[in-house]
Design an enzyme around this catalytic site. Structure first.
Site, PDB file in Angstrom:
ATOM      1  CB  CYS A  81      -0.928   0.009   1.219  1.00  0.00           C
ATOM      2  SG  CYS A  81      -0.055   0.115   2.792  1.00  0.00           S
ATOM      3  CB  CYS A  84       4.559  -0.388   1.680  1.00  0.00           C
ATOM      4  SG  CYS A  84       3.573  -1.582   2.594  1.00  0.00           S
ATOM      5  CG  ASP A 485      13.548  27.323 -33.850  1.00  0.00           C
ATOM      6  OD1 ASP A 485      13.955  28.475 -33.984  1.00  0.00           O
ATOM      7  OD2 ASP A 485      14.019  26.345 -34.466  1.00  0.00           O
ATOM      8  CG  ASP A 683      15.009  21.899 -35.111  1.00  0.00           C
ATOM      9  OD1 ASP A 683      14.984  23.122 -34.846  1.00  0.00           O
ATOM     10  OD2 ASP A 683      15.573  21.439 -36.103  1.00  0.00           O
ATOM     11  CG  ASP A 687      15.731  25.710 -30.905  1.00  0.00           C
ATOM     12  OD1 ASP A 687      15.753  26.946 -31.037  1.00  0.00           O
ATOM     13  OD2 ASP A 687      15.457  24.929 -31.827  1.00  0.00           O
TER      14      ASP A 687
END
Length: 794
Positions: A81, A84, A485, A683, A687
């Site tokens: 549970c 734990c 971008d 990409d 960036d």
């Protein structure tokens, strides 16, 4: 007794850094330090490691350096549970330098630590000391993993069937009592034997878990169930042994244990279904490959392939590892990688990826990335990392779970004491206390978030959307500003010929053949675009002589007895050619770069080139804006070129002429005040600073490696429409998490008072508790109805 600790230190750039850090550490009382710049390690002798080690680590950071960390995943056992989970996290985080996160659904712990300060055996020993099992996690063969899970499930099934068979007489007895047939009552000794076997044998795992938890000074779900059913069994045994005038509750003891076992059985099956997304990824890579050895094709385990090996992929087979096609032509199904079902044509020189399915012809491939370096392995690691992380929305549930079991124990004692004091009926008050213990369920709190995360990240991986962690999955739905971008994100990232204008008396094939001949030796992107345009239209390069390149301007050559030139407009003007400014100004206003071709004293053709907008960009931007997002475009290009692209895709807000560090500044400006959740999609290498600064960042899958490593979400499909799907999946997953948490909390808020006031029979309480976790996990499975938007009308 003193202790020597050696750990790696990052951020040292020269020997003077090591000297400075050594001086800082030696100022600490009772500490002797030596810092080695060559090995980038600090060796520290401590008189009192428990108290001094945190001071040493703080001193290293205060001096401007970073103790370097490692990470490891531990496979855990014995978790029942959320209590734990909190217990294991607490004991691990008590170790110096350790940051641990435990996931109940996957039964794994992700641990960050400083090697030298703590090691893996110490982590495992700490978990075992708390009463749980731990081993170093390793990715198993999916078939072996499924076989192991199936064997465990069958053991649990057999245990439940035995408990159910032994409990059936009690169920018949209860139904008979409801019908008024008290003659169907089992003898007390028979009830004792049946309930005893269910308690001691069928419930042995719960007793073991309870003992381990209590030994470590904690309490978990097992403690509650064992106390509730154990009290009912012991009380009933005492009534039978001493002939007391009290009712017995053997049926409560047996039926509750049986229902708990049923609940855990169903929960285990539901959790397995929740991890189906990960299992589908693990099954993609084949186990063997047909490898070329001394001119022969031999079957070899994939694990033995090394870069440079040549292997064959026959029709219907999956690609073994990443590589490059040497010979052959075929269509590959790359849906596992991109989420797109359309086959992709592959021929000599093309890249292929592990796990993709070959459909038609045979391919001869040279391995480039093997083992953990393949794209498929990277996807699996990222999904595992995301499934093992915690969303911030889980923190409330964690805080509740930390005090849940002690609070329930207190409420049970209070229900027994007050009920006995008010009614004078000890037996009825005991039943109420047992109901309180049995109905309490921290399991549902612990499973509410991780099961939804497991399903959501698995669906994302299947759709080509990789979330790095649970916070990224949660943050994506909060985004209200998206910064994008331009080059490589909104556009294809490479120029293409978009317009051509030639003189009326010039033949098209002759003109294209001459342009192709002049540009075919150049590596400039504009030159490659013109060659590709001419070749696509079947033009044959002209036979030119005396070729000469003029850097930054263009090229010149001779065709028969004529001088021919190709280059920029300024180059044409420099050579004295007349330029059609009305035409060129209009093209430049559209953001195009212009290359002119001249011969026989005049310009005979103009080529307009531009970075081509992605075909889906306009639809994606429109979809994002319709969801209420404000879209801002950043570009290093000039204002005119940036505005031209923005108009094509439907973006109103543009910031042009931005240098790489300026992109991060713009992100910081938009985030100022904390009123907005700012996302960034890009990409390229330039960036990366902006991606790191954004609240949530997206990397186009075909982009630079550094962008992929920095971003929170990787769009493997390399399409902006995947970003729309990512936001949609984030919203669906978080909605499911909130539903789960509501169900978990409302169940306990309503159930505990009903049990405390005697309005809930222990058997019904046990049934409700057994089904609470199942209902939460099943609700998470409903997330599988989410589908990526596969078809966009472009």
């Amino acid at each position: 007794m003193s202790q020597i600790v050696s750990f790696p230190v990052g951020g040292m750039s020269c020997a003077s850094c090591a000297t400075r850090l050594e001086k800082v550490l030696n100022r600490q009382q009772g500490i002797q330090a030596a810092v080695n710049f060559a090995t980038a390690r600090a060796q520290v002798t401590l008189d009192d490691p428990t108290t001094q080690l945190p001071l040493v680590l703080a001193a290293v950071q205060g001096a401007g350096f970073v103790p370097e960390t490692s990470s490891v995943d531990l496979a855990l056992s014995g978790l029942t549970c959320a209590s734990c989970v909190n217990r294991v996290e607490k004991v691990l985080n008590a170790l110096p330098s350790v940051q641990a996160s435990v996931n109940l659904a996957t039964e794994r712990a992700h641990v960050l630590f400083i090697p030298g300060v703590v090691d893996v055996p110490a982590l495992i020993a700490q978990v075992e000391k708390a009463g749980y099992g731990a081993t170093l996690y390793s990715q198993q063969n999916p078939d072996e993993q499924n076989s192991q899970h199936r064997a465990e499930w069958q053991r649990e099934w057999r245990n439940f069937v035995l408990a159910a068979v032994l409990s059936l007489p009690f169920l018949g007895q209860m139904l008979g009592m409801l019908a008024g047939a008290h003659a169907a009552m089992l003898p007390l000794w028979g009830q004792f034997v049946l309930a005893g076997v269910v308690q001691v044998w069928c419930g042995r795992a719960m007793y073991g878990g309870a003992v381990h938890a209590l030994r470590s000074g904690a309490a978990n779900m097992d403690v509650l169930v064992v106390m509730g059913t154990g009290i009912a069994f012991v009380f009933s045994t005492a009534v039978m042994a001493f002939g007391l005038d009290q009712p017995v509750y053997f049926e409560t003891s047996a039926l509750v244990v049986t229902l708990v076992l049923l609940g855990r059985l169903l929960e285990s099956r539901a959790k397995a279904r929740a991890s189906a997304g990960m299992q589908s990824l693990l099954h993609l890579q084949p186990r063997t490959a047909h490898v070329e050895r001394n001119g022969q094709w031999v079957e070899q385990p994939v694990e033995q392939l090394i870069p440079g090996d040549v292997f064959m992929v026959r029709p219907g087979e999956s690609v073994a590892v990443d590589g490059q096609v040497l010979d052959g032509q075929s269509d590959l199904d790359e849906a596992m990688l991109t989420g797109e079902s359309a086959p992709v044509a592959k021929t000599k020189g093309d890249r292929v990826f592990a796990g993709t399915l070959n459909q038609t012809g045979a391919l001869r491939v040279q391995a480039s990335r093997v083992g953990a370096q393949t794209v498929l392995s990277g996807i699996v690691r990222m999904v595992e990392q995301a499934q093992g992380s915690k969303a911030s929305v889980q923190r409330l549930a964690d805080r509740v779970a930390a005090v849940f079991v002690p609070a329930v124990l207190g409420l049970a004692v209070l229900a027994l004491a007050l009920g006995w004091a008010i009614t004078g009926d000890f037996g009825a008050s005991l039943v109420n206390a047992v109901s309180v213990l049995v109905i309490a369920c921290p399991c549902s709190l612990g499973l509410a978030t991780p099961t939804a995360i497991m399903v959501g990240t698995g669906l994302g991986a299947q759709a080509g959307i990789l979330f790095r962690n649970a916070d990224a999955l949660e943050q994506a739905r909060k985004m209200d500003i998206l910064v994008t971008d331009k080059t490589g994100t909104l556009t294809m990232g490479r120029p293409g010929v978009v317009q051509v204008q030639r003189a009326p008396d010039v033949d098209e094939q002759t003109m294209l053949g001459l342009a192709c001949a002049l540009e075919q030796s150049s590596e400039h992107p504009l030159a490659r675009a013109i060659v590709a345009y001419a070749t696509a239209r079947g033009a044959e390069p002209a036979a030119i002589t005396d070729f000469k390149a003029i850097p930054g301007q263009g090229v010149q050559a001779r065709l028969s007895a004529e001088d021919v030139h190709l280059g920029s407009l300024s180059y044409m003007l420099q050579l004295g050619y007349a330029v059609d400014t009305a035409l060129t100004d209009g093209w430049q206003a559209q953001g195009q770069s212009i290359v002119a071709l001249a011969r026989a004293g005049a310009v005979v053709a103009y080529f307009g080139l531009a970075d081509q907008v992605r075909p889906e960009a306009q639809l994606a931007i429109a979809a994002l804006r319709s969801e209420g997002l404000r879209v801002v475009m950043l570009s290093g290009d000039n204002e005119r070129a940036a505005q031209a692209v923005a108009r094509q895709v439907g973006i109103d807000e543009v910031v042009a002429g931005v240098l790489p560090d300026g992109k991060a500044t713009q992100i910081a400006r938009l985030r100022a005040g904390g009123q907005h959740c700012v996302g960034m999609v890009g990409d390229g290498i330039n960036d990366a600073p902006a991606l790191a600064l954004a609240d949530v960042s997206f990397a186009i899958g075909a982009g630079a490696d550094i962008a992929l490593e920095t971003a929170d979400v990787v769009l493997v499909r390399s399409q902006l429409t995947a970003l729309v799907d990512a936001v949609s999946l984030s919203r669906a997953t978080v909605a499911k998490i909130r539903q789960n948490l509501f169900f978990a909390f409302i169940y306990n808020i309503l159930g505990l008072p009903l049990a405390a006031f005697g309005l809930l029979d222990p058997v019904l309480a046990g049934a409700a508790m057994a089904m609470s976790s199942v209902s939460v996990v099943s609700n998470s499975l409903l997330l599988n109805r989410w589908k990526a938007r596969r078809r966009w009308s472009v």
